[in-house]
Structures are given as C-alpha cells and as structure tokens.
Design a protein around this motif. Structure first.
Motif, short mmCIF file in Angstrom:
data_model
loop_
_atom_site.label_atom_id
_atom_site.label_comp_id
_atom_site.label_asym_id
_atom_site.label_seq_id
_atom_site.Cartn_x
_atom_site.Cartn_y
_atom_site.Cartn_z
N SER A 38 -14.35 9.66 9.76
CA SER A 38 -14.88 11.02 9.59
C SER A 38 -16.40 11.02 9.59
CB SER A 38 -14.35 11.64 8.29
OG SER A 38 -12.96 11.78 8.33
N HIS A 56 -16.35 19.68 9.74
CA HIS A 56 -15.60 19.32 8.54
C HIS A 56 -14.17 18.98 8.96
CE1 HIS A 56 -14.09 19.29 4.45
NE2 HIS A 56 -13.12 20.12 4.82
N SER A 58 -10.47 17.99 7.34
CA SER A 58 -9.73 17.99 6.08
C SER A 58 -8.98 16.69 5.84
CB SER A 58 -8.73 19.16 6.04
OG SER A 58 -9.40 20.38 6.04
N LYS A 59 -8.41 16.11 6.90
CA LYS A 59 -7.59 14.93 6.73
C LYS A 59 -7.59 14.09 8.00
CE LYS A 59 -2.83 13.55 5.57
NZ LYS A 59 -1.43 14.04 5.39
N HIS A 72 -6.86 16.56 11.08
CA HIS A 72 -6.22 17.83 10.72
C HIS A 72 -7.25 18.84 10.24
CE1 HIS A 72 -2.14 16.03 10.84
NE2 HIS A 72 -2.74 14.94 10.36
N ASP A 73 -7.01 20.11 10.58
CA ASP A 73 -7.82 21.24 10.07
C ASP A 73 -9.31 20.97 10.20
OD1 ASP A 73 -5.53 22.67 9.36
OD2 ASP A 73 -5.38 21.60 7.46
N HIS A 75 -13.14 22.06 11.37
CA HIS A 75 -14.01 23.24 11.52
C HIS A 75 -15.37 22.78 12.06
CE1 HIS A 75 -15.86 27.14 9.69
NE2 HIS A 75 -15.75 27.18 11.01
#
Length: 566
Positions: A38, A56, A58-59, A72-73, A75
C-alpha cells in the motif's frame, strides 16, 4: 546405506522447500507486506502526480498460491490542500475522483513488486469503478495553433523509483463516468455500463511522449452500452444504443443508433413552449469518426477528428403554424454562424453523408393540415467543417431525390465567420411530375396540381443576414391546377373553386415555359428576409418568387412587398 542417505537428502529438501513455502506464505499474508505494498502504491501515485493526488486503499490481500494481489475499496482523489496552492496557470484542465470496489492483479510476483524497479504484470482487473471528472475553464482561442496533444511524461515522474511498468492486459468492467463542466455541481455527461481493455501497456523511456499510444497502450478498446441524457431544458433526449472505440495507431469511434428525440409530440412541442419553433427528430443508425482526438476533447474541450461517416440518417423537422408566432430575431442563426459561436474549437476536414432522409413538415394555420417536403437518398460531402480562425470556407455538395422522384444537385458555400452572415447556394432539380407537389400545395396553399411536366428548375443565389439575390430558371409545360377552398363535408376537406380555377388556367397562368421561346429564361429575384424565419425559408422564398414570376403569378402573395423580381 547410500539409498537411505539419498532418501534422507530428498526428504530434507522437501521439508526445507515446504518450510520455505509456508514461511513465505505466512510472510506475504502478514499485515507488514500488505502495508508495504500500500505504501509503495501511495508513494508512486504521489510522485507520478507531483503530489496533486492521493490514494487510499482499505484492504490488501496477497495470494501466493495463485500469484495474485487484490486491493479493496480504493479511493483516488485530488489533494484539495495542494490544489489551492497552485497558480491559475498550473491548475490542470481536468481533475478526477475515482472510487474502485476492487482491483485484482493476476500472475504477479509480490516479492519482485516490492524489491525491483521494473514492474511486469500480466493482467489487471478493475471492477465497479465510479469516475468523476471536473473541468476547469482555461482561456483558449480558436486558432490554428496550439491544437496538438500535450503528453504528460509520467515516466519522468516515477523513474527514480520505478524503471518501467509493463502490463499485458488492463481490463475495466462495469464503470460509470460523470463529467462536470464549469458548474462543478451539475453533471453535463453521465455514462454508465462502461467497459475497456488496454493491451500492451508500457511506461518507460521508450514510450515517453509517444503520441501513437493511448494511455501508454498500443491497442485500446472501449465499450459503452445504452447511454441517454436530457438536453435543451428537457425538451430533447440524446441517446445511443452502443459506442465502440478502437485505438490502435488510428482511432475509430463507432456509434450505433444515435438519436436526438423530442420529449413532446408534434402538437405538444410548440404548445409547451408557447410559440412556434422548429421541432427536430434525428436518428442515425451508424455514426463513425476517424481519429477523434480524445485528449484534446478532455483537456481543452476541442472537437478534432480527421473524418466522419454518417450513414442512413433520418432528419425530420416539424413546424406548427397554429401556435403563436415567435417574434424573436433569428439573425446570427445560420449554420456557419452557430458553428462560429461555439465555445469549443471544432475541426473536421471531411464528412461523408450516405443514404440519408430529410423531411420538413408544416401544419397550416389556415387549413390545420400538414404539408410535407422530403428529400430521400441524400448523399453528400462536407469539406472543412471548422470554426478555427483562418480555416477558410466550408463547402457542402449533395445529391438527393426530391419528394422521392426528382433528382437534385445542390452546393453550399459558407465562409468562416463572416460579419454579415454571407453564404452562397446553387442547385438544379431534374425532370419530375408536378403532381408530387400536392403533398405541399394542397394543405399549405389550397392548390391542387392536376398536371405539370417540370423539365428543370435551377437556382443560384448569394445571401446574408438581411436579404438574398438569386437567379431562377424554371422550364415546364402542360400546367393545369384547381383552386380549392375548405369544406368539412368533403372527404378530402376541400372542394373546387370553379370560377377562380377557370381564371387561373385560362387567363392567369402560362401553360408552358421553354428555353429560347422569346420569354426570359432567367429571372432575378431580390428578397428581403423575415428575420424571424430561418435560412431555408429565405432560400425557399427566393426560389418561390422566381417560379411565380415565370408561371405568370408574379406580384402575388402574402409577403409580395418583400420580393423584387426582374
């Protein structure tokens, strides 16, 4: 004994390999690796955008068995604090905000992704993306210069940390796209169900500034299914059944079943607005653009393409004269004037029109009936459609069948943004049976043509915002008409006016007009434009008064004071 030693060695190797595998599997499932991945992605985004964007996640899931990484997720958004510090000249033409449900990277070596400068990926899948693009106005004159694509050298911004990025296939599924113009709270465009495939994506020193690639791929395909949006204060709906873009060297954009549909029926359209207005209904089964410049469109709101093919189009215009008249001036509303007023630069050197149909329908204020003028099998060439300064004249040459029978050749010349709206038009109708005009003359003029052999009608005129000057030639013979009046008891809604018909056929009208028959072959018409009417009304009135003069009805008509015939 030797066999036992070999067996122990083999077992030891297997145990070591299994232990290493389990260790690596445990290592790559640890939050430490996920965090490092990340962080590397966030760093790359920050460097590639000069700090303007942030991301960003999330996972993050790492699957060592299947050599895949799933994010995942996600932005991806602008850093508003950085945007506020930029000078007006440094603010990008467009910014984006992306929400992504899932991003899956297949056949990837996570260790190499973390440790090596070269990134080599087989396939990336992006699912359920919501993309919002915001446009910031910039001062851009419609000039011939500064119309080339500006390539952002992404490689220059990431090469300190990454030497190259190679992706065999990048696929986007089920995305939506919204475009916001100068009003950042109003969506000008909203498109759903978008899919895209980019092949052979390569970001390195060899592709830096390469204009032959689209988003660094040498083969891109974009698909859109079923798009529609309201237009013009919810009076129309623009829609298409399918859009397909293929970008491989040249760019081909194909649109199927493109429609501009009025949201009110023929009787309700003018009634809703409260005055007379042209109602358009346009359908184009196939619309193809060659080398449309998407970068210029998104960055500078420019429409630049090499050519356009319009095939099988149907254009219908309806005018309801029973509605109150519209006193608003139409000066400045000719096609080339409207083109010059567009805020966005337009340049299309060539447009080909094939097998189109054009119909004009008008409901009479007197008879309450509808007359129809139609042109079928319309084929033509439009050369130099442009509003860029210094681009020269636009030429339109068309052939068609008038009322499905009479051959027509016409040629329009539109200068680039003339101050007085000047244009030229010339044309010739071939032989036809005059009775085909009854679709117009009966409902709109209360005149029935029993016979008329039209040999030729030709015209040549120049016009501007206020008047026209034209030369009209009309050759015919065997004219016989009936003057009508309305009769509700008649099945047709009309009956013959006997005495007026006798006067018209025996005294007023000239039965024939042939070349070299001691009568003028050409009449000169000057017509003062009704500025509340369109360009095509001016053209028609000029031709109409030339015809009336040659058949013997010159000096007659509701607006005869506007016409001077010699």
């Amino acid at each position: 004994m030797r066999k036992n030693i070999l067996l122990y060695i083999l077992i030891g190797i297997l145990i070591l390999g299994l232990g290493t595998y389990l260790f690596l599997k445990s290592y790559f499932k640890s939050s430490n690796v996920e965090r490092r991945l990340s962080q590397r992605i966030e760093k790359t985004v920050h460097e590639a955008t000069g700090g303007l964007y942030k991301i960003h996640i999330s996972k993050t899931d790492v699957d060592i068995d299947n050599l895949s990484i799933t994010l995942h997720d996600i932005h991806f958004t602008i850093d508003s604090s950085i945007l506020k510090t930029l000078r007006a000249a440094d603010i990008p033409a467009n910014t984006v905000d992306i929400l992504l449900k899932k991003l899956e990277i297949k056949n990837v070596d996570a260790y190499k992704l973390l440790t090596e400068k070269g990134v080599d990926l087989r396939k990336i899948l992006l699912d359920d993306a919501t993309i919002k693009m915001y446009h910031f106005d910039s001062v851009k004159k419609k000039t011939e210069t500064d119309t080339t694509i500006k390539i952002t050298t992404l490689y220059d911004k990431i090469n300190k940390d990454i030497s190259s990025i190679r992706i065999d296939t990048l696929s986007l599924h089920n995305a939506s796209f919204a475009y916001y113009g100068t009003n950042q709270h109003y969506k000008e465009t909203d498109v759903n169900r978008i899919s895209a495939d980019l092949f052979n994506v390569l970001i390195d020193s060899t592709t830096r500034g390469n204009t032959d690639r689209f988003l660094y791929s040498n083969d891109a395909r974009i698909y859109v299914d079923s798009f529609s949006m309201p237009l013009s204060k919810d009076m129309y709906k623009l829609s298409l059944a399918k859009l397909y873009v293929q970008i491989k060297g040249n760019t081909i954009t194909t649109i199927n079943d493109l429609k501009l549909q009025p949201l009110y029926n023929e009787d309700g359209f003018a009634k809703h607005l409260g005055h007379q207005i042209d109602r358009f209904d346009i359908r184009a089964p196939e619309f193809v653009m060659g080398n449309f410049d998407y970068s210029e469109f998104l960055n500078n709101r420019s429409i630049l393409a090499d050519k356009i093919l319009l095939s099988g189009a149907h254009i219908e215009v309806y005018q309801d004269r029973t509605a109150p008249s519209n006193s608003k001036s139409k000066v400045g509303g000719y096609p080339h004037q409207l083109l010059s007023k567009l805020d966005l630069p337009v340049r299309v050197p060539y447009i080909k029109v094939q097998n189109a149909t054009v119909a004009y329908k008008e409901k009479s204020a007197d008879t309450k009936k509808v007359g129809v003028i139609s042109f079928t099998k319309v084929n033509g060439d439009i050369n130099n459609l442009s509003n860029i300064e210094g681009s020269g004249v636009m030429n339109i040459a068309i052939t068609a069948k008038f009322m499905g029978e009479a051959p027509l050749d016409a040629h329009f010349v539109f200068p680039n943004n003339p101050a007085n709206g000047e244009f030229k038009v010339s044309g010739k109708f071939g032989a036809f049976d005059g009775k085909i005009l009854n679709q117009v003359t009966i409902p709109l003029g209360e005149v029935k043509i029993n016979s008329a052999n039209i040999k030729q009608l030709s015209f040549n005129m120049t016009a501007n915002n206020l008047h026209s000057n034209g030369k009209i030639s009309f050759y015919y013979d065997d004219v016989d008409i009936e003057m009508l009046k309305r009769d509700t008891s008649s099945p047709t809604g009309f009956k013959k006016r006997g005495f007026i018909t006798f006067l018209a056929n025996k005294i007023l009208l000239k039965k024939k007009n042939k070349a070299n028959d001691n009568r003028p072959d050409v009449v000169n018409v000057q017509y003062e434009r009704d500025i509340t009417k369109s360009m095509f009304n001016l053209i028609w009135k000029t031709i109409f008064y030339g015809i009336k003069e040659q058949v013997g009805a010159g000096g007659m008509g509701k607006d005869k004071e506007r016409a001077k015939v010699k």
